[in-house]
Design a protein around this motif. Sequence first.
Motif: not given
Length: 385
Positions: A3-6, A10-11, A63-64, A250-251
């Motif tokens: 997944l992208a950082i955005e 969220i997840h 951490a991720a 992100a937003v």
Amino acid sequence: MSLAIESRCIHLENDDRAARYGAVSYPIYQTATFAHPALGQSTGFDYSRVQNPTRQQLEKTVAALEQGTDAVAFSTGMAAILAVMELFAPGDHLVTESDLYGGTPRLFRTICEPKGITFTAVNFSAGIEHAAKAVRPETKALFIETPTNPMMNVTDIRAAAELAHAHGALLIVDNTFLSPYLQNPLVLGADIVIHSGTKYLAGHNDTLAGFAVVKDAEISHRLREIAKTIGANLAPFDSWLVLRGIQTLAVRMDRAEQNAMELALWLQKQPQVTRVIYPGLPDHPGHELMKRQARGFGAMLTFEVRRKEDVPALLKAVRLIRFAESLGGTESLLTYPITQTHADVPPEVLAANGLTDRILRFSVGLENVQDLKDDLTQAFAATEG
């Protein structure tokens, strides 16, 4: 699935929804202690000072996002720095950035130096060669912010890491201003990343938090022993607030940075402003370096007004923008460093860093940018009275 950082904001990391009945919001485990099934058995949690499921979920997430192996959550950013300083012993020496948040050198001076740890402050943005002159045989770490608070100096993280490691030392980077959304110092060679989670990670000026993020298992083990022992851990409800904040990181960063860029350009044209310092401006000395080591320029900027006498009138006149000591929230905040964040910094250090009594730090928020301009316009008019 990568997944992208955005999406990762969220997840949440390793988010097992089945284990919590499909709840979309991660639960708050508001408990001090945990019952044991039997002697010698544990659910994996024993006492919330040691670990709590909500805090563990937050630590995995941070951490991720920083691409580290572990993150330890503390009650504040200063508590995180203090815990990191406990890695060092009497006789150890650190080379630090001279333009740091004022509470950090205060901690070095009042807590660490009496224990026999010594510090040399230098301007890292003047070049790594300049910083290298301060390294001694007993140097155990370099400690930097980039961009710095409040003068927005930019340090080459890769070069600083190479310098530290060439001398068997650690590189510690305070990444509060950019957040893991825009910059990942561990990827660039740093050993420890510090965050005041109060700021962009939580993002709503409603809680305090701090993080130390690492990639080395031995440092992780030592930090967790320190955290368990001193007990300055983040509480379950505060952990949940930061988890909630990260989902919009992100937003929020995108919008705030967009506003900051437009305001920096606008402020340059205002007759009441003599200097604007923002890494997103092409004439900033660190502009090209920021483009190489970060994914954006952030939403913090510094500007200088014409006269010291203009400051009180300006701070009294702003209406939408708040005069307050913090940053990284949804609201735009103006801070007067010389009496707030840097009140305990010696005058000669302020002068050496160019931090004058005409400097204001601007944490640009998420408001409509024209509303922010209008507020500043009427506030600047008040300085003409």
